[in-house]
Motif scaffolding. Structure first.
Motif, short mmCIF file in Angstrom:
data_model
loop_
_atom_site.label_atom_id
_atom_site.label_comp_id
_atom_site.label_asym_id
_atom_site.label_seq_id
_atom_site.Cartn_x
_atom_site.Cartn_y
_atom_site.Cartn_z
N ALA A 133 0.59 -1.32 -0.03
CA ALA A 133 0.02 0.09 -0.11
C ALA A 133 0.80 1.33 -0.04
O ALA A 133 0.39 2.14 -0.78
CB ALA A 133 -0.83 0.02 1.23
N ILE A 134 1.92 1.23 0.75
CA ILE A 134 2.71 2.70 1.01
C ILE A 134 3.32 2.84 -0.38
O ILE A 134 3.05 3.89 -0.74
CB ILE A 134 3.67 2.58 2.20
CG1 ILE A 134 3.04 2.21 3.39
CG2 ILE A 134 4.62 3.77 2.14
CD1 ILE A 134 3.83 2.10 4.62
N PRO A 135 4.02 2.08 -1.03
CA PRO A 135 4.43 2.53 -2.50
C PRO A 135 3.47 3.15 -3.40
O PRO A 135 3.95 3.92 -4.25
CB PRO A 135 5.25 1.38 -2.83
CG PRO A 135 5.58 0.74 -1.67
CD PRO A 135 4.28 0.74 -0.89
N VAL A 136 2.18 2.56 -3.18
CA VAL A 136 1.04 2.92 -4.21
C VAL A 136 0.87 4.47 -4.10
O VAL A 136 0.93 5.05 -4.99
CB VAL A 136 -0.21 2.18 -4.04
CG1 VAL A 136 -1.24 2.75 -4.85
CG2 VAL A 136 -0.04 0.71 -4.53
N ILE A 137 0.79 4.67 -2.82
CA ILE A 137 0.59 6.37 -2.57
C ILE A 137 1.58 7.11 -2.88
O ILE A 137 1.70 8.23 -3.43
CB ILE A 137 0.11 6.38 -1.11
CG1 ILE A 137 -1.21 5.74 -0.75
CG2 ILE A 137 -0.21 7.97 -0.67
CD1 ILE A 137 -2.45 6.32 -1.70
N GLN A 138 2.91 6.56 -2.65
CA GLN A 138 4.21 7.32 -2.87
C GLN A 138 4.30 7.50 -4.23
O GLN A 138 4.84 8.72 -4.63
CB GLN A 138 5.42 6.72 -2.20
CG GLN A 138 5.55 6.50 -0.75
CD GLN A 138 6.44 5.77 -0.44
OE1 GLN A 138 7.16 4.69 -0.76
NE2 GLN A 138 6.89 6.11 0.79
N ARG A 139 4.08 6.64 -5.10
CA ARG A 139 4.35 6.93 -6.39
C ARG A 139 2.91 7.92 -7.02
O ARG A 139 3.38 8.48 -8.15
CB ARG A 139 4.06 5.45 -6.94
CG ARG A 139 5.39 4.34 -6.59
CD ARG A 139 6.68 5.02 -7.13
NE ARG A 139 7.81 4.03 -6.58
CZ ARG A 139 8.93 4.13 -7.00
NH1 ARG A 139 9.37 5.29 -7.82
NH2 ARG A 139 10.06 3.42 -6.41
N ALA A 140 2.00 7.44 -6.73
CA ALA A 140 0.93 8.43 -6.84
C ALA A 140 1.06 9.94 -6.76
O ALA A 140 0.95 10.83 -7.43
CB ALA A 140 -0.46 8.14 -6.45
N ASP A 141 1.68 10.12 -5.43
CA ASP A 141 2.17 11.33 -5.02
C ASP A 141 3.28 11.96 -5.84
O ASP A 141 3.10 13.21 -6.22
CB ASP A 141 2.74 11.26 -3.63
CG ASP A 141 3.27 12.50 -2.85
OD1 ASP A 141 2.51 13.41 -2.40
OD2 ASP A 141 4.52 12.70 -3.33
N ALA A 142 4.21 11.19 -6.54
CA ALA A 142 5.32 11.53 -7.08
C ALA A 142 4.65 12.00 -8.45
O ALA A 142 5.13 13.11 -9.06
CB ALA A 142 6.32 10.45 -7.32
N LEU A 143 3.68 11.38 -8.95
CA LEU A 143 3.20 11.70 -10.16
C LEU A 143 2.32 13.09 -10.21
O LEU A 143 2.38 13.87 -10.85
CB LEU A 143 2.35 10.71 -10.79
CG LEU A 143 2.96 9.26 -11.33
CD1 LEU A 143 2.32 8.28 -11.38
CD2 LEU A 143 3.62 9.73 -12.69
N ALA A 144 1.42 13.07 -8.88
CA ALA A 144 0.57 14.26 -9.02
C ALA A 144 1.34 15.48 -8.42
O ALA A 144 1.06 16.80 -8.85
CB ALA A 144 -0.24 13.78 -7.73
N ARG A 145 2.49 15.33 -7.89
CA ARG A 145 3.25 16.68 -7.71
C ARG A 145 3.72 17.23 -8.98
O ARG A 145 4.27 18.38 -9.04
CB ARG A 145 4.58 16.24 -6.61
CG ARG A 145 4.05 16.11 -5.31
CD ARG A 145 5.36 15.73 -4.46
NE ARG A 145 4.91 15.28 -3.04
CZ ARG A 145 4.89 16.13 -2.04
NH1 ARG A 145 5.38 17.40 -2.43
NH2 ARG A 145 4.42 15.92 -0.94
N ARG A 146 3.66 16.39 -9.96
CA ARG A 146 4.40 16.81 -11.43
C ARG A 146 3.04 17.05 -12.04
O ARG A 146 3.34 17.24 -13.31
CB ARG A 146 5.42 15.86 -11.98
CG ARG A 146 6.74 16.02 -11.03
CD ARG A 146 7.53 14.82 -11.59
NE ARG A 146 7.95 14.81 -13.00
CZ ARG A 146 7.62 13.80 -13.70
NH1 ARG A 146 6.91 12.72 -13.01
NH2 ARG A 146 7.87 14.11 -14.91
N ASN A 147 1.88 16.85 -11.80
CA ASN A 147 0.69 16.95 -12.45
C ASN A 147 0.71 16.13 -13.70
O ASN A 147 0.53 16.27 -15.08
CB ASN A 147 0.58 18.52 -12.97
CG ASN A 147 -0.89 18.82 -13.58
OD1 ASN A 147 -1.73 18.10 -12.86
ND2 ASN A 147 -0.95 19.76 -14.31
N ARG A 148 1.23 14.79 -13.44
CA ARG A 148 1.21 13.91 -14.58
C ARG A 148 0.20 12.69 -14.12
O ARG A 148 -0.09 12.33 -12.96
CB ARG A 148 2.68 12.94 -14.44
CG ARG A 148 3.81 14.10 -14.92
CD ARG A 148 3.87 14.72 -16.48
NE ARG A 148 5.05 15.37 -16.59
CZ ARG A 148 5.18 16.63 -16.73
NH1 ARG A 148 4.23 17.50 -15.88
NH2 ARG A 148 6.29 17.15 -17.10
#
Length: 399
Positions: A133-148
């Motif tokens: 679960a944790i990497p799911v949110i971490q990777r989604a966060d990384a994408l969202a911070r770059r608006n991707r």
């Protein structure tokens, strides 16, 4: 249940065919048709690692997995931290049938390529399939911070509220005040499913347990979503609890019947639909001023007919109700009139006017049916009758 939500996230990634987005370019056709091995060699040297990575990507997109792997491997040997080349090598290796080796390479690429969108999407899907679960949110966060890949990240964040581990990781990310936090709460208002309301309230509890501040607009986004889902009583109870509204004020209808609270409220302060609300386009035109009997709502004489001056969401029980207004100003035809509509249908209730057919301001009665009218919308609307009188509404009561 947790695995089900993680698998759902993986399905979103796969179904959207967005696990990695590689565009076929003219270079792909050139590389595929070329019989000159020098092209592949020069593109993989330390002098041109980025060009070599692009060539490898184009070859993979063109279906030449073996050639893509050769070029990508040459680039990685020359530039070990080239995340794009590492990603292409992993995908090509997987495509050639060696999935375990491909996965190992891709996971290594994921640690290098936090800014490489296709790699992040692969890592997000991989974590979901592994029930991590944790990497799911971490990777989604990384994408969202770059608006991707916003469609994917929005879906991931909304799904996360329903699963305890994902929800906890989401609360941790929200604690960092990411740039996507306002967009997340806007999505809550516009897209949160009815099946996710319990999960959303659990997320609020997670945030409060971490002593995170929750902005009034964030609460109101969720309260407005409950209203959109026709869960009116729950929405009003949450509003009263989170904004410390006294029970005695809620019991009176309408809320803030003498307009004292809205008069004191700054124009930029967010308000619930259970309070008086004014169209932002009328800021400055609709005013609340002190008078001999207290605060009063002034009705502008130059508004277009049909303009809603103020409105409020009510929850009245079935039966006959009477609305009375205390007004000030000249006598004559009222410049505005009250209307009330059932929710969720939006159907106007039939009004019985006590002072003649031209006066829907001073006194009127209406009958709320036993079904189909769980809540009501009270509105004060500008009228077009002439001559209209300039007046103010000092108070309104519903019995």
């Amino acid at each position: 249940m947790g695995r089900r939500y993680l698998r759902t996230i993986a399905a979103v990634l796969l179904g959207g065919a967005l696990s990695w987005q590689i565009v076929v370019t003219g270079l792909a056709g050139l590389a595929e048709r070329s019989a000159n091995p020098r092209l592949l060699v020069v593109m993989g040297t330390a002098t041109h690692p980025d060009a070599g990575a692009l060539l490898a990507q184009a070859l993979l997109a063109a279906g030449a997995a073996a050639k893509a792997a050769d070029v990508a491997q040459a680039v990685v040997l020359a530039a070990p931290i080239n995340d794009r080349a590492m990603r292409v090598l992993g995908l090509a290796t997987e495509s050639l049938g060696n999935r375990p080796a491909g996965v190992r390479i891709m996971r290594q690429a994921a640690e290098l390529g936090w800014r490489d969108t296709p790699t992040q999407l692969w890592a997000l899907r991989d974590a979901a399939l592994r029930d991590d679960a944790i990497p799911v949110i971490q990777r989604a966060d990384a994408l969202a911070r770059r608006n991707r890949s916003t469609d994917i990240t929005r879906a991931v964040f909304l799904a996360a509220v329903n699963e305890p581990r994902l929800r906890a990781a989401l609360a941790d990310s929200l604690a960092l005040q990411p740039v996507w936090r306002p967009a997340f709460f806007t999505d809550v208002h516009e897209r949160l499913p009815a099946t996710s309301t319990e999960g959303m309230e659990a997320l609020f509890r997670e945030m409060r347990a971490r002593r995170l501040s929750i902005a009034p607009t964030e609460w109101l986004n969720y309260i407005d979503r409950l209203i959109d889902l026709h869960d009116y009583v729950r929405a009003r109870n949450l509003w009263a609890k989170m904004f410390a509204v006294p029970a005695t004020r809620i019991a009176a209808a309408p809320y803030d019947s003498d307009f004292a609270l809205i008069a004191a409220r700054p124009d930029d302060k967010p308000a619930s639909q259970f309070e008086w609300t004014v169209d932002p386009n009328l800021a400055g035109a609709v005013t609340f001023a002190g008078g001999p009997n207290g605060t009063a709502l002034s009705i502008p004489s130059d508004l277009n007919s049909g303009t809603v001056i103020v409105s409020q969401l009510l929850i009245l029980g079935p039966g006959v109700h009477t609305l009375t207004s205390r007004v000030g100003g000249n006598t004559g035809t009222p410049a505005a009139g009250w209307g009330i509509a059932c929710l969720p249908s939006g159907k106007d209730l039939l009004r019985r006017l006590a002072h003649g057919s031209d006066d829907a301001l001073l006194t009127l009665s209406f009958d709320i049916p036993n079904s189909g009218c769980a809540a009501q919308r009270l509105t004060l609307t500008k009228r077009d009758q002439l001559p209209a009188r300039t007046l103010s509404v000092e108070a309104v009561r519903i019995h």
